[in-house]
Design a protein around this motif. Structure first.
Motif, PDB file in Angstrom:
ATOM      1  N   VAL A 148       0.792  -1.070 -10.730  1.00  0.00           N
ATOM      2  CA  VAL A 148       0.701   0.170  -9.953  1.00  0.00           C
ATOM      3  C   VAL A 148      -0.756   0.607  -9.905  1.00  0.00           C
ATOM      4  CG1 VAL A 148       1.442   2.587  -9.835  1.00  0.00           C
ATOM      5  CG2 VAL A 148       3.030   0.818 -10.678  1.00  0.00           C
ATOM      6  N   PHE A 149      -1.196   1.032  -8.715  1.00  0.00           N
ATOM      7  CA  PHE A 149      -2.574   1.480  -8.558  1.00  0.00           C
ATOM      8  C   PHE A 149      -2.638   2.786  -7.788  1.00  0.00           C
ATOM      9  CE2 PHE A 149      -1.829  -1.108  -4.749  1.00  0.00           C
ATOM     10  CZ  PHE A 149      -2.373  -0.329  -3.742  1.00  0.00           C
ATOM     11  N   ARG A 150      -3.782   3.417  -7.868  1.00  0.00           N
ATOM     12  CA  ARG A 150      -4.107   4.589  -7.062  1.00  0.00           C
ATOM     13  C   ARG A 150      -5.470   4.319  -6.444  1.00  0.00           C
ATOM     14  NH1 ARG A 150       0.457   5.181  -7.924  1.00  0.00           N
ATOM     15  NH2 ARG A 150       1.496   6.765  -9.118  1.00  0.00           N
ATOM     16  N   ARG A 151      -5.678   4.770  -5.250  1.00  0.00           N
ATOM     17  CA  ARG A 151      -6.972   4.612  -4.593  1.00  0.00           C
ATOM     18  C   ARG A 151      -7.607   5.985  -4.488  1.00  0.00           C
ATOM     19  NH1 ARG A 151      -9.105   1.231  -0.001  1.00  0.00           N
ATOM     20  NH2 ARG A 151     -11.198   2.075   0.121  1.00  0.00           N
ATOM     21  N   HIS A 152      -8.801   6.122  -5.030  1.00  0.00           N
ATOM     22  CA  HIS A 152      -9.574   7.368  -4.954  1.00  0.00           C
ATOM     23  C   HIS A 152     -10.948   7.024  -4.413  1.00  0.00           C
ATOM     24  CE1 HIS A 152      -6.590   9.725  -7.108  1.00  0.00           C
ATOM     25  NE2 HIS A 152      -6.515   8.769  -7.995  1.00  0.00           N
ATOM     26  N   GLY A 160      -1.698 -11.255 -15.688  1.00  0.00           N
ATOM     27  CA  GLY A 160      -3.039 -11.669 -15.320  1.00  0.00           C
ATOM     28  C   GLY A 160      -3.168 -11.959 -13.838  1.00  0.00           C
ATOM     29  N   ARG A 161      -2.145 -12.529 -13.264  1.00  0.00           N
ATOM     30  CA  ARG A 161      -2.159 -12.789 -11.816  1.00  0.00           C
ATOM     31  C   ARG A 161      -2.210 -11.482 -11.037  1.00  0.00           C
ATOM     32  NH1 ARG A 161       2.323 -16.747  -9.941  1.00  0.00           N
ATOM     33  NH2 ARG A 161       1.208 -16.435  -7.985  1.00  0.00           N
ATOM     34  N   LEU A 162      -1.493 -10.471 -11.519  1.00  0.00           N
ATOM     35  CA  LEU A 162      -1.519  -9.166 -10.863  1.00  0.00           C
ATOM     36  C   LEU A 162      -2.904  -8.531 -10.951  1.00  0.00           C
ATOM     37  CD1 LEU A 162       1.908  -7.850 -12.169  1.00  0.00           C
ATOM     38  CD2 LEU A 162       1.387  -8.453  -9.795  1.00  0.00           C
ATOM     39  N   VAL A 163      -3.506  -8.585 -12.126  1.00  0.00           N
ATOM     40  CA  VAL A 163      -4.846  -8.012 -12.297  1.00  0.00           C
ATOM     41  C   VAL A 163      -5.856  -8.768 -11.439  1.00  0.00           C
ATOM     42  CG1 VAL A 163      -6.696  -7.526 -13.938  1.00  0.00           C
ATOM     43  CG2 VAL A 163      -4.323  -7.138 -14.610  1.00  0.00           C
ATOM     44  N   THR A 164      -5.743 -10.083 -11.401  1.00  0.00           N
ATOM     45  CA  THR A 164      -6.644 -10.889 -10.580  1.00  0.00           C
ATOM     46  C   THR A 164      -6.506 -10.529  -9.103  1.00  0.00           C
ATOM     47  OG1 THR A 164      -6.605 -12.691 -12.177  1.00  0.00           O
ATOM     48  CG2 THR A 164      -7.296 -13.244  -9.948  1.00  0.00           C
ATOM     49  N   ALA A 165      -5.288 -10.295  -8.647  1.00  0.00           N
ATOM     50  CA  ALA A 165      -5.079  -9.879  -7.256  1.00  0.00           C
ATOM     51  C   ALA A 165      -5.756  -8.540  -6.987  1.00  0.00           C
ATOM     52  CB  ALA A 165      -3.588  -9.804  -6.945  1.00  0.00           C
ATOM     53  N   ALA A 166      -5.678  -7.626  -7.946  1.00  0.00           N
ATOM     54  CA  ALA A 166      -6.336  -6.325  -7.788  1.00  0.00           C
ATOM     55  C   ALA A 166      -7.850  -6.498  -7.732  1.00  0.00           C
ATOM     56  CB  ALA A 166      -5.937  -5.390  -8.932  1.00  0.00           C
ATOM     57  N   VAL A 167      -8.395  -7.354  -8.578  1.00  0.00           N
ATOM     58  CA  VAL A 167      -9.834  -7.623  -8.566  1.00  0.00           C
ATOM     59  C   VAL A 167     -10.243  -8.234  -7.225  1.00  0.00           C
ATOM     60  CG1 VAL A 167     -11.640  -9.082  -9.574  1.00  0.00           C
ATOM     61  CG2 VAL A 167     -10.090  -7.798 -11.070  1.00  0.00           C
ATOM     62  N   ASP A 168      -9.491  -9.214  -6.756  1.00  0.00           N
ATOM     63  CA  ASP A 168      -9.794  -9.842  -5.472  1.00  0.00           C
ATOM     64  C   ASP A 168      -9.797  -8.807  -4.341  1.00  0.00           C
ATOM     65  OD1 ASP A 168      -9.977 -12.287  -6.757  1.00  0.00           O
ATOM     66  OD2 ASP A 168      -8.006 -12.981  -6.098  1.00  0.00           O
ATOM     67  N   HIS A 169      -8.819  -7.912  -4.374  1.00  0.00           N
ATOM     68  CA  HIS A 169      -8.750  -6.853  -3.360  1.00  0.00           C
ATOM     69  C   HIS A 169      -9.967  -5.932  -3.464  1.00  0.00           C
ATOM     70  CE1 HIS A 169      -7.212  -3.779  -0.712  1.00  0.00           C
ATOM     71  NE2 HIS A 169      -7.286  -2.897  -1.689  1.00  0.00           N
ATOM     72  N   VAL A 211      -7.875   2.494  -9.040  1.00  0.00           N
ATOM     73  CA  VAL A 211      -7.465   2.843 -10.397  1.00  0.00           C
ATOM     74  C   VAL A 211      -6.195   2.062 -10.733  1.00  0.00           C
ATOM     75  CG1 VAL A 211      -6.819   4.714 -11.956  1.00  0.00           C
ATOM     76  CG2 VAL A 211      -8.449   5.141 -10.084  1.00  0.00           C
ATOM     77  N   LEU A 212      -6.274   1.224 -11.761  1.00  0.00           N
ATOM     78  CA  LEU A 212      -5.122   0.444 -12.212  1.00  0.00           C
ATOM     79  C   LEU A 212      -4.364   1.279 -13.228  1.00  0.00           C
ATOM     80  CD1 LEU A 212      -6.879  -3.026 -12.586  1.00  0.00           C
ATOM     81  CD2 LEU A 212      -5.917  -1.921 -10.540  1.00  0.00           C
ATOM     82  N   VAL A 213      -3.134   1.650 -12.888  1.00  0.00           N
ATOM     83  CA  VAL A 213      -2.382   2.649 -13.646  1.00  0.00           C
ATOM     84  C   VAL A 213      -1.403   2.031 -14.635  1.00  0.00           C
ATOM     85  CG1 VAL A 213      -0.787   4.595 -13.434  1.00  0.00           C
ATOM     86  CG2 VAL A 213      -2.593   4.276 -11.734  1.00  0.00           C
ATOM     87  N   HIS A 214      -0.623   1.054 -14.199  1.00  0.00           N
ATOM     88  CA  HIS A 214       0.440   0.520 -15.063  1.00  0.00           C
ATOM     89  C   HIS A 214       0.816  -0.893 -14.632  1.00  0.00           C
ATOM     90  CE1 HIS A 214       4.156   0.183 -17.335  1.00  0.00           C
ATOM     91  NE2 HIS A 214       4.759  -0.146 -16.206  1.00  0.00           N
ATOM     92  N   THR A 215       0.942  -1.768 -15.606  1.00  0.00           N
ATOM     93  CA  THR A 215       1.439  -3.115 -15.345  1.00  0.00           C
ATOM     94  C   THR A 215       2.824  -3.226 -15.962  1.00  0.00           C
ATOM     95  OG1 THR A 215      -0.806  -3.983 -15.499  1.00  0.00           O
ATOM     96  CG2 THR A 215       0.984  -5.585 -15.635  1.00  0.00           C
ATOM     97  N   ASP A 217       0.811  -1.217   0.000  1.00  0.00           N
ATOM     98  CA  ASP A 217       0.000   0.000   0.000  1.00  0.00           C
ATOM     99  C   ASP A 217       0.843   1.266   0.000  1.00  0.00           C
ATOM    100  OD1 ASP A 217      -2.499  -1.232  -0.131  1.00  0.00           O
ATOM    101  OD2 ASP A 217      -2.556  -1.523   2.038  1.00  0.00           O
ATOM    102  N   ARG A 218       1.997   1.207   0.635  1.00  0.00           N
ATOM    103  CA  ARG A 218       2.869   2.390   0.659  1.00  0.00           C
ATOM    104  C   ARG A 218       3.389   2.728  -0.739  1.00  0.00           C
ATOM    105  NH1 ARG A 218       7.335   2.161   5.085  1.00  0.00           N
ATOM    106  NH2 ARG A 218       8.757   2.947   3.552  1.00  0.00           N
ATOM    107  N   ALA A 219       3.816   1.717  -1.474  1.00  0.00           N
ATOM    108  CA  ALA A 219       4.307   1.926  -2.838  1.00  0.00           C
ATOM    109  C   ALA A 219       3.166   1.944  -3.850  1.00  0.00           C
ATOM    110  CB  ALA A 219       5.310   0.840  -3.207  1.00  0.00           C
ATOM    111  N   ARG A 220       1.968   1.628  -3.393  1.00  0.00           N
ATOM    112  CA  ARG A 220       0.770   1.575  -4.229  1.00  0.00           C
ATOM    113  C   ARG A 220       0.956   0.654  -5.431  1.00  0.00           C
ATOM    114  NH1 ARG A 220      -0.494   7.896  -4.358  1.00  0.00           N
ATOM    115  NH2 ARG A 220       1.638   7.801  -5.063  1.00  0.00           N
TER     116      ARG A 220
END
Length: 95
Positions: free
Chosen positions: A26-30, A52-61, A35-39, A9-12
């Motif tokens: 990389v994400f931002r929380r608003h 895909g694993r990274l995106v899936t982790a973001a979806v799960d979160h 907001v998914l910014v860059h893979t 969360d610190r490095a987002r």
């Protein structure tokens, strides 16, 4: 692959580190939006489903926290479109 995607969360970013290199989403929380910014996936890890694993982790979160995904990252946007089974599980703001 037994390695786990972690969220910093610190490095987002969501990250996965392997001997061949580290991948990140990389994400931002608003407010209630994730907001998914860059893979970024190193060439040595390409083609192994790491992005895909990274995106899936973001979806799960997002599901766990009641957030809406905003896929600004071209890779994440395309991946979610190609995987409607995952995309249907979460609110997505495609605008």
């Amino acid at each position: 692959m037994p390695e786990t995607v972690t969220r910093d969360d610190r490095a987002r970013r969501f990250e996965l580190t392997l001997p061949e290199g580290a991948a990140e989403l990389v994400f931002r929380r608003h407010d209630d939006r994730l907001v998914l910014v860059h893979t970024g996936v190193p060439d040595d890890l390409a083609g192994r489903g790491i992005g895909g694993r990274l995106v899936t982790a973001a979806v799960d979160h997002a599901i766990a926290e009641g957030l809406t995904i905003v896929p600004r990252c071209p890779f994440a946007r395309a991946w979610l479109r190609r995987h409607p089974d995952v995309a249907e599980a979460v609110a997505i703001d495609w605008s």
